[in-house]
Every structure is written in structure tokens, then in C-alpha cells.
Design a protein around this motif. Structure first.
Motif, PDB file in Angstrom:
ATOM      1  N   ALA A 240       7.573  -6.081  -5.308  1.00  0.00           N
ATOM      2  CA  ALA A 240       8.285  -4.956  -5.290  1.00  0.00           C
ATOM      3  C   ALA A 240       6.794  -3.678  -4.605  1.00  0.00           C
ATOM      4  O   ALA A 240       7.072  -2.803  -3.865  1.00  0.00           O
ATOM      5  N   LEU A 241       6.748  -3.238  -5.861  1.00  0.00           N
ATOM      6  CA  LEU A 241       5.529  -2.766  -5.600  1.00  0.00           C
ATOM      7  C   LEU A 241       3.959  -2.597  -4.743  1.00  0.00           C
ATOM      8  O   LEU A 241       3.802  -1.828  -3.725  1.00  0.00           O
ATOM      9  N   ASP A 246       1.258  -1.886   0.473  1.00  0.00           N
ATOM     10  CA  ASP A 246       1.037  -2.617   2.133  1.00  0.00           C
ATOM     11  C   ASP A 246       1.785  -1.748   3.273  1.00  0.00           C
ATOM     12  O   ASP A 246       1.218  -1.546   4.118  1.00  0.00           O
ATOM     13  N   SER A 247       3.305  -1.179   3.215  1.00  0.00           N
ATOM     14  CA  SER A 247       3.576  -0.846   3.769  1.00  0.00           C
ATOM     15  C   SER A 247       2.973   1.611   4.106  1.00  0.00           C
ATOM     16  O   SER A 247       2.568   1.527   4.899  1.00  0.00           O
ATOM     17  N   LEU A 248       2.848   1.480   2.813  1.00  0.00           N
ATOM     18  CA  LEU A 248       2.472   2.965   2.704  1.00  0.00           C
ATOM     19  C   LEU A 248       0.884   2.839   3.182  1.00  0.00           C
ATOM     20  O   LEU A 248       0.523   3.831   4.631  1.00  0.00           O
ATOM     21  N   GLN A 259      -3.695   2.189  -6.664  1.00  0.00           N
ATOM     22  CA  GLN A 259      -3.173   3.679  -7.078  1.00  0.00           C
ATOM     23  C   GLN A 259      -2.470   3.947  -6.524  1.00  0.00           C
ATOM     24  O   GLN A 259      -1.288   4.431  -6.901  1.00  0.00           O
ATOM     25  N   VAL A 260      -1.692   2.827  -4.769  1.00  0.00           N
ATOM     26  CA  VAL A 260      -0.564   3.033  -4.189  1.00  0.00           C
ATOM     27  C   VAL A 260       0.446   2.980  -5.745  1.00  0.00           C
ATOM     28  O   VAL A 260       1.605   3.011  -5.758  1.00  0.00           O
ATOM     29  N   MET A 261       0.645   1.890  -5.242  1.00  0.00           N
ATOM     30  CA  MET A 261       1.170   0.852  -6.923  1.00  0.00           C
ATOM     31  C   MET A 261       1.184   1.672  -8.275  1.00  0.00           C
ATOM     32  O   MET A 261       2.233   1.299  -8.573  1.00  0.00           O
TER      33      MET A 261
END
Length: 514
Positions: A240-241, A246-248, A259-261
């Protein structure tokens, strides 16, 4: 073999303590001379002149370490048996015999109580059920860690099956020469499954009940937040993370995938982008660090020492749009309140003399003053006649002790304990209080264990003395607060501050400064 009798002093006169022997029994004195001779022989070794000789010396010392671990295992089992026999003679019920043995082993080996219990379990398994693994340890064919792996992977088996697996693997024949940890684990698991597949399967099912989340410090003011989860849940969380990251990033986010995760994990767990919501994050620092830009590090409970600049930025940056250098200080006798980015407001006296803050949902930072002695950093407090430690005194003890006060145990404080028990006349006071973890507090109450406050000079840091059933005494000195000069005087008396950061919308009852 006779036990070593002595006095272990932890934190007395030096930051990390020393051991002072007490030669009261002749056998003990002889043993200490023999051990001292071995230590001197090892210390007298000097590096060889060529590379081959240096490698030979390293290998010989590694074999010596393994043999010492085997001897420690035998001694631990003998001590456990002696303690259980003594408990039985004293009429202690079977289920309570041997309690506290792991804690005494931990103190003797300068380990935490949790580690001491694991070492005792390892010793019992090696001596009573796995003679081939113990023999490999004696001869240096396995080190203590790899012997631990073999014991761990056969823990679900009955004693007879574990002995059979030990005989099948025959670690003392050199079968594991050149094998890595993964190869040893695989061999032990395979043999265990062949011997008792049902127990191994049940162990895998039971493992889900051990799921938990833990936190431990990492370098550079970072932490490791670890979750032990069943494999399906762990994979689902990571997937999920990963999809979110990947989407952002496909939408142009400049942060790295990791970093996003990490940011998404914090936001989804706390429900707040900044991650701090209704939870106190307490910093302890000197007034010089807070107001004068001093470089003396601060202390963050649950983490440890943090740089001074980082602590100031954390205090000033709580609301995300603040200015630095604006924490307010109340007048003498009143608590200090700081609101980053806005003018600080003085606390008001409420009914009964309690200090209350004006109701303002924008409050983000609160300061509490703690005054310490110039030389030692000893905190000063007020006694209480209450049976339980009041909230203010608990905060005081938490700030003074930081972690469990048992020597070598750095577990979080869970219990605020009367050193001299209340039922024996011990007062509810700062001097008679100590922060302990749950396990150490229960161990302290066992038969034969006693505790008292150590004799200290005025102004010195708090000392706790623990005496075990074997007569050994261990001393624990409260750790120095930031700004304390252990080997010299600081320039001025330090006023330490708690900086409590939070994002709660309503917070009443501003606490009095210690």
C-alpha cells in the motif's frame, strides 16, 4: 567452582562505574587470582611481526571467547540449580523457585535483565539438551551467537527431540565450518521439522501472537520504528505504501520513493501531516541551550542525546510557520509557557493555588523549569505524604532517571517505585523514589533482594543500591542531565527546561515547575 563475591559499583565516581572486589572468602580470593592471571595473560599479548601471526592470534582469541562462553553456560546452570535448591529448602513453592536468577546473571555479566533471562535459557538448553553444540562452543568451532541460533531454532521441540537434532547435526565434528548464519538456521529448521513437524507448524501459528511495534534510536536524531507482523499483513502494508509513493512520484512529487513512503506512514498513523498530535514530546535542555544558543546537547526521553540546534529548531518549528527565539519565561514562582510564533502568555492562578493557562487553542509549547546543583546536576524536589507518587513527582523522577535505574537495564520506566517499601516505612519522596521497568520492579520484591538509597554527599546525584540474595551489591547513580560537568564545575547554575510539544486543541491545568 566457588562463586565470585564482591561489590559492583555502577556509576560511582565515574560515568560508567567500576568493580571493586571484596576479598572475604579464601576460595574466592584464589579464584580471583586465577582469573586475574588469565586476564593479564591476554592483555600481555602483543601483535606479531607478520600478517600470518596476526591472523593466528585473532583466531586463538576467538576460540578463547567461545570457550569462555561455554564455561559461563555451565556456571549459569550450576547457579540456577543451587538457587532452586536453596528456595526449596526455604519452603518456596515449585513454581516460584529460581525467580530472580536471570536478573542476578545479568548483573554479573553486565547485561540487561531481559538479556540475562535469555542467557540462562541458552545455558540450560546447551548443558542439559545439546551436548554436541556445547562441545563445539568449548572447542571454538561455534561462537556464542551461532550456538544461540541452533538453540533458538529447536526451541519448539521436546527435550528428547532436541537432543536427537543436536546429535544429527553434530556441530562439534566441524560440519558447520565455513557455514554462515543462514545455512546454520536452515539446517536446524530442516532437522527440527523432520523430527516434529506438528510442533514446528504450531510454532509458526503461535508467532502471530507475538506481533508488536518497537522503537529504537538511530544516528543523527533518527529512529527505527519496527513492526513485527504476520507475513500477509506486512506485505500488504508495504504494498500500500509503495503504490501510494509510485502514484505521487508519477504526479511530479520531488521526494524520493522512500521519503514518500515514510511520510505516508506517519500521516496515516497519526492523522496529521506533521505527525505530532495530542502527544507530548519532552525535551530536556539547559537554559543556555534554549535562550543563548549554547552548544550543550539536549536529551529526548525515549531516544537519548540530541544536538542543541536540532532541539531549538524542534521547539521553534512546532506550528510549521513560527519564528525562532520567542519562547516566553514566566515570572519567578510561575510556570513558563511558550507559544511559537506568538507572544508568550503568563499562567494565571486558579482555585487552590494551582496554575492554569488561559484557554487558548493555539498553545503549542509549554516550558517547565528544573533547577539543578552546579557540580553534579542533582535535581531538588519536595517530599510528599501521599501513598502514590503525585504527578509532579513522577515527572521529576522521570526527568532525573530517564530509563530504568537497575544497572545495565535501559528499558523505559514503567513503575515509580518506593526504594524502601511503603509498608516498611519508606516515604513517598524524591530520595526514596526510583524509576524502574516492570520486570525489575517485580524482581526487586523477591525474597532476598533489598534496595536502599546510597550514602551520598550533599549535592551529589541520586544513588540506588541493590543487594542480591548472594550478597552482591550493585550501585546505580542517576545519569547526569544535559549541561552537567561530571569532572568539573559548570560556569553557572543551570536551569533546565522541559519542552513539551503537542498539537492538542484543549490543554488545561498547567503544571507547577519542579
Amino acid at each position: 567452582m566457588a562463586g565470585i563475591r564482591g561489590t559492583q559499583r555502577f556509576g560511582s565516581g565515574a560515568p560508567f562505574g567500576d568493580a571493586i572486589p571484596d576479598a572475604t572468602v579464601q576460595d574466592d580470593a584464589v579464584l580471583r587470582v586465577r582469573v586475574r592471571g588469565l586476564i593479564d595473560a591476554v592483555n600481555s599479548l602483543r601483535p606479531g611481526s607478520d600478517s600470518a601471526e596476526l591472523i593466528n592470534e585473532l583466531r586463538a582469541l576467538e576460540d578463547l571467547k567461545s570457550a569462555a562462553a561455554g564455561a559461563q553456560a555451565r556456571i549459569a546452570v550450576a547457579f540456577d540449580a543451587a538457587q532452586r535448591s536453596s528456595d526449596a529448602a526455604a519452603g518456596i513453592p515449585n513454581e516460584e523457585q529460581g525467580r530472580g536468577v536471570g536478573a542476578q546473571i545479568a548483573l554479573a555479566r553486565r547485561e540487561s535483565p531481559a538479556r540475562g533471562s535469555r542467557l540462562l535459557g541458552l545455558a540450560n538448553a546447551l548443558v542439559t539438551e545439546m551436548p554436541h553444540t556445547l562441545a563445539a562452543l568449548d572447542t571454538g568451532q561455534l561462537n556464542e551467537w551461532r550456538a544461540t541460533l541452533l538453540v533458538k531454532e529447536t526451541a519448539c521441540l521436546a527435550a528428547a527431540d532436541r537432543c536427537a537434532v543436536d546429535e544429527e547435526l553434530c556441530a562439534d565434528t566441524g560440519v558447520f565450518d565455513g557455514a554462515g548464519d543462514k545455512a546454520i538456521i536452515a539446517a536446524a529448521r530442516t532437522a527440527a521439522y523432520r523430527r516434529d513437524p506438528r510442533s514446528v507448524t504450531q510454532r509458526a501459528s503461535h508467532a502471530a501472537t507475538e506481533r508488536h511495534v518497537s522503537l529504537r534510536p538511530a544516528p543523527d536524531t533518527m529512529t527505527y520504528l519496527t513492526a513485527l507482523l504476520p507475513v500477509a499483513q506486512g506485505v500488504a502494508v508495504h504494498a500500500a505504501l509503495s503504490r501510494h509513493a509510485d502514484s505521487l512520484r508519477s504526479d511530479g512529487d520531488t521526494r524520493s520513493r522512500g521519503q514518500v513512503m515514510a511520510d505516508a506512514l506517519v500521516e496515516r498513523t497519526t492523522g496529521t501531516p506533521g505527525g505530532i498530535t495530542g502527544v507530548e514530546v519532552q525535551l530536556v535542555m539547559t537554559d543556555r541551550t534554549l535562550f543563548q544558543g549554547d552548544s550543550e546537547p539536549a536529551r529526548l526521553p525515549g531516544y537519548g542525546i540530541v544536538p542543541a540546534g536540532w532541539a531549538r529548531e524542534l521547539l521553534a518549528g512546532t506550528s510549521g510557520n513560527t519564528k525562532r527565539g520567542q519562547p516566553a519565561v514566566a515570572e519567578p514562582g510561575q510556570a513558563a509557557v511558550a507559544e511559537p510564533g506568538q507572544r508568550g502568555q503568563r499562567g494565571q492562578r486558579g482555585p487552590g493555588g494551582q496554575s492554569q493557562a488561559e484557554e487558548d487553542p493555539a498553545f503549542k509549547v509549554w516550558l517547565r523549569r528544573l533547577f539543578t546543583a552546579p557540580r553534579t546536576g542533582e535535581l531538588v524536589g519536595v517530599d510528599s505524604r501521599a501513598r502514590l507518587f503525585p504527578a509532579g513527582l513522577r515527572r521529576f523522577i522521570q526527568a532525573r532517571d530517564d530509563t530504568c535505574r537497575t544497572p545495565y537495564c535501559d528499558a523505559p520506566i514503567r513503575h515509580f517505585d518506593h526504594i524502601v517499601p511503603w509498608h516498611d516505612g519508606g516515604p513517598t519522596s524524591l530520595a526514596n523514589g526510583a524509576g524502574l521497568c516492570e520486570a525489575c520492579n517485580h524482581t526487586k520484591e523477591l525474597t532476598g533482594w533489598t534496595a536502599q538509597t546510597g550514602s551520598t554527599r550533599p549535592g551529589t546525584r541520586h544513588v540506588l543500591e541493590i543487594r542480591t540474595p548472594t550478597g552482591h551489591t550493585y550501585r546505580s547513580t542517576a545519569p547526569p542531565l544535559p549541561g552537567t560537568h561530571v569532572n568539573g564545575d559548570p560556569p553557572v547554575m543551570a536551569a533546565h527546561y522541559f519542552g513539551d510539544l503537542f498539537r492538542s486543541r484543549h490543554r488545561r491545568g498547567l503544571r507547577q515547575p519542579a
